[in-house]
Design a protein around this motif. Structure first.
Motif, mmCIF file in Angstrom:
data_model
loop_
_atom_site.group_PDB
_atom_site.id
_atom_site.type_symbol
_atom_site.label_atom_id
_atom_site.label_comp_id
_atom_site.label_asym_id
_atom_site.label_seq_id
_atom_site.Cartn_x
_atom_site.Cartn_y
_atom_site.Cartn_z
ATOM 1 N N PHE A 190 34.654 73.600 99.292
ATOM 2 C CA PHE A 190 34.055 72.406 99.902
ATOM 3 C C PHE A 190 33.506 72.729 101.282
ATOM 4 O O PHE A 190 34.110 73.484 102.051
ATOM 5 C CB PHE A 190 35.140 71.330 100.034
ATOM 6 C CG PHE A 190 34.731 70.101 100.793
ATOM 7 C CD1 PHE A 190 34.295 68.965 100.134
ATOM 8 C CD2 PHE A 190 34.787 70.057 102.187
ATOM 9 C CE1 PHE A 190 33.924 67.814 100.832
ATOM 10 C CE2 PHE A 190 34.416 68.923 102.901
ATOM 11 C CZ PHE A 190 33.984 67.804 102.216
ATOM 12 N N GLY A 191 32.371 72.149 101.597
ATOM 13 C CA GLY A 191 31.872 72.179 102.969
ATOM 14 C C GLY A 191 31.055 73.393 103.344
ATOM 15 O O GLY A 191 30.818 74.301 102.547
ATOM 16 N N ASP A 192 30.616 73.371 104.583
ATOM 17 C CA ASP A 192 29.742 74.412 105.122
ATOM 18 C C ASP A 192 30.482 75.735 105.299
ATOM 19 O O ASP A 192 31.690 75.770 105.533
ATOM 20 C CB ASP A 192 29.214 74.003 106.500
ATOM 21 C CG ASP A 192 28.392 72.728 106.479
ATOM 22 O OD1 ASP A 192 28.383 72.040 105.437
ATOM 23 O OD2 ASP A 192 27.773 72.418 107.507
ATOM 24 N N VAL A 193 29.716 76.819 105.242
ATOM 25 C CA VAL A 193 30.161 78.081 105.812
ATOM 26 C C VAL A 193 29.695 78.061 107.267
ATOM 27 O O VAL A 193 28.588 77.611 107.569
ATOM 28 C CB VAL A 193 29.608 79.291 105.037
ATOM 29 C CG1 VAL A 193 28.091 79.361 105.066
ATOM 30 C CG2 VAL A 193 30.193 80.596 105.585
ATOM 31 N N GLY A 240 39.384 72.677 102.541
ATOM 32 C CA GLY A 240 38.369 72.999 101.548
ATOM 33 C C GLY A 240 38.715 74.144 100.629
ATOM 34 O O GLY A 240 37.951 74.444 99.700
ATOM 35 N N TYR A 241 39.853 74.797 100.843
ATOM 36 C CA TYR A 241 40.254 75.913 99.986
ATOM 37 C C TYR A 241 40.857 75.389 98.680
ATOM 38 O O TYR A 241 41.218 74.211 98.560
ATOM 39 C CB TYR A 241 41.229 76.829 100.721
ATOM 40 C CG TYR A 241 40.550 77.630 101.807
ATOM 41 C CD1 TYR A 241 39.919 78.834 101.515
ATOM 42 C CD2 TYR A 241 40.510 77.165 103.126
ATOM 43 C CE1 TYR A 241 39.270 79.565 102.496
ATOM 44 C CE2 TYR A 241 39.865 77.893 104.122
ATOM 45 C CZ TYR A 241 39.240 79.085 103.800
ATOM 46 O OH TYR A 241 38.595 79.798 104.772
ATOM 47 N N ALA A 242 40.973 76.273 97.705
ATOM 48 C CA ALA A 242 41.368 75.877 96.353
ATOM 49 C C ALA A 242 42.883 75.763 96.202
ATOM 50 O O ALA A 242 43.495 76.424 95.360
ATOM 51 C CB ALA A 242 40.804 76.863 95.335
ATOM 52 N N THR A 243 43.506 74.920 96.977
ATOM 53 C CA THR A 243 44.942 74.698 96.869
ATOM 54 C C THR A 243 45.246 73.817 95.651
ATOM 55 O O THR A 243 44.343 73.222 95.053
ATOM 56 C CB THR A 243 45.483 73.997 98.123
ATOM 57 O OG1 THR A 243 44.871 72.688 98.204
ATOM 58 C CG2 THR A 243 45.157 74.780 99.387
ATOM 59 N N LYS A 244 46.520 73.715 95.324
ATOM 60 C CA LYS A 244 46.946 72.868 94.200
ATOM 61 C C LYS A 244 46.516 71.414 94.435
ATOM 62 O O LYS A 244 45.983 70.756 93.540
ATOM 63 C CB LYS A 244 48.457 72.955 94.029
ATOM 64 C CG LYS A 244 49.014 72.188 92.830
ATOM 65 C CD LYS A 244 50.500 72.498 92.678
ATOM 66 C CE LYS A 244 51.078 71.787 91.443
ATOM 67 N NZ LYS A 244 51.154 70.326 91.619
ATOM 68 N N THR A 260 32.538 66.000 95.166
ATOM 69 C CA THR A 260 31.692 65.242 96.078
ATOM 70 C C THR A 260 30.369 65.988 96.271
ATOM 71 O O THR A 260 30.241 67.154 95.858
ATOM 72 C CB THR A 260 32.360 65.103 97.456
ATOM 73 O OG1 THR A 260 32.307 66.381 98.121
ATOM 74 C CG2 THR A 260 33.814 64.660 97.344
ATOM 75 N N PRO A 261 29.395 65.393 96.922
ATOM 76 C CA PRO A 261 28.152 66.119 97.229
ATOM 77 C C PRO A 261 28.374 67.330 98.140
ATOM 78 O O PRO A 261 27.491 68.190 98.230
ATOM 79 C CB PRO A 261 27.293 65.053 97.918
ATOM 80 C CG PRO A 261 27.794 63.756 97.395
ATOM 81 C CD PRO A 261 29.268 63.950 97.234
ATOM 82 N N MET A 262 29.524 67.389 98.805
ATOM 83 C CA MET A 262 29.795 68.511 99.701
ATOM 84 C C MET A 262 30.582 69.633 99.026
ATOM 85 O O MET A 262 30.901 70.636 99.661
ATOM 86 C CB MET A 262 30.533 68.038 100.954
ATOM 87 C CG MET A 262 29.664 67.225 101.896
ATOM 88 S SD MET A 262 30.495 66.847 103.461
ATOM 89 C CE MET A 262 30.631 68.485 104.183
ATOM 90 N N HIS A 263 30.897 69.486 97.736
ATOM 91 C CA HIS A 263 31.544 70.573 97.010
ATOM 92 C C HIS A 263 30.498 71.589 96.543
ATOM 93 O O HIS A 263 29.368 71.236 96.217
ATOM 94 C CB HIS A 263 32.329 70.034 95.819
ATOM 95 C CG HIS A 263 33.685 69.534 96.177
ATOM 96 N ND1 HIS A 263 33.943 68.211 96.480
ATOM 97 C CD2 HIS A 263 34.864 70.200 96.324
ATOM 98 C CE1 HIS A 263 35.230 68.076 96.773
ATOM 99 N NE2 HIS A 263 35.813 69.258 96.700
#
Length: 226
Positions: free
Chosen positions: A51-54, A191-195, A207-210
């Motif tokens: 998710f989100g910007d770099v 934004g990391y792929a946590t549980k 969301t549009p930010m994913h």
């Protein structure tokens, strides 16, 4: 007895080497001696997020300045990063942050997006850098540069950039992005792929930010995406 003593001595020597302070200004001094005046450290964060910007930062520090405690941002607590961020912003000659959003990441891929964020950061500096120290990357600007493996652990300038980039992104996660999508827990997992993040994606969809290109391989969100 002699062998045991030798082993103890070898152990002590190793310990002393491991505990010796790193020279985080080695690269900066080398290029200052080559008559470069404004050396910018450059680094990015958020490359592995769903998710989100770099986000990337470029930081030019005064020649010879030593910032106690500056290190790879991943090794520091959030509190320590915040304190060092304020110190860097106060002491730096110039600081710039570059952002590339999820849609662009999907269009050009994350590697190119990270490079673009770095380019934006460098071009946004109020003092033009005449040399770049970059964390294991190349920035697409006509400025001499050196890519350093694990640069955020071996160069003070790159470490400072990693802290600025990390704090800048974390504050977006905890503020604007959390307020926009409060049900996803962005402030918690950044934004990391946590549980938690994967569970909320499965329940609510993206969301549009994913980053859609990152979600394609996640079985948990297949049905909401396609």
């Amino acid at each position: 007895m002699a062998l045991a003593a030798r082993r103890r001595k070898d152990s002590m020597d190793t310990e002393e080497i491991e505990q010796s302070p790193r020279d985080l200004l080695k690269y900066e001094r080398e290029y200052i001696e080559r008559d470069y005046r404004y050396i910018a450290g450059v680094d990015e964060v958020g490359r592995g997020c769903l998710f989100g910007d770099v986000v990337a930062a470029a930081v030019i520090l005064p020649e010879g300045l030593v910032l106690e405690g500056v290190d790879d941002s991943k090794k520091l607590s959030a509190k320590k990063r915040d304190l060092l961020y304020e110190l860097i912003m106060e002491q730096a000659l110039a600081v710039s942050v570059g952002y590339v959003d999820a849609r662009t990441i999907d269009e050009i891929n994350i590697k190119q997006a990270a490079r673009l964020a770095m380019k934006k950061a460098v071009l946004g500096l109020t003092i033009a850098a005449d040399f770049l120290l970059v964390d294991a990357e190349h920035v697409d600007v006509p400025v001499p540069q050196l890519a350093i493996i694990k640069g955020d652990a071996n160069s003070q300038s790159i470490a400072a950039a990693s802290i600025v980039a990390k704090v800048s992104r974390d504050r977006l996660c905890e503020g604007e992005w959390e307020a926009k999508y409060p049900e996803y827990g962005i402030a918690i997992h950044k934004g990391y792929a946590t549980k938690l993040h994967r569970e909320q994606l499965a329940a609510l969809g993206p969301t549009p930010m994913h980053r859609r290109s990152f979600l394609k391989n996640m079985e948990v969100v297949q049905q909401t995406l396609f």
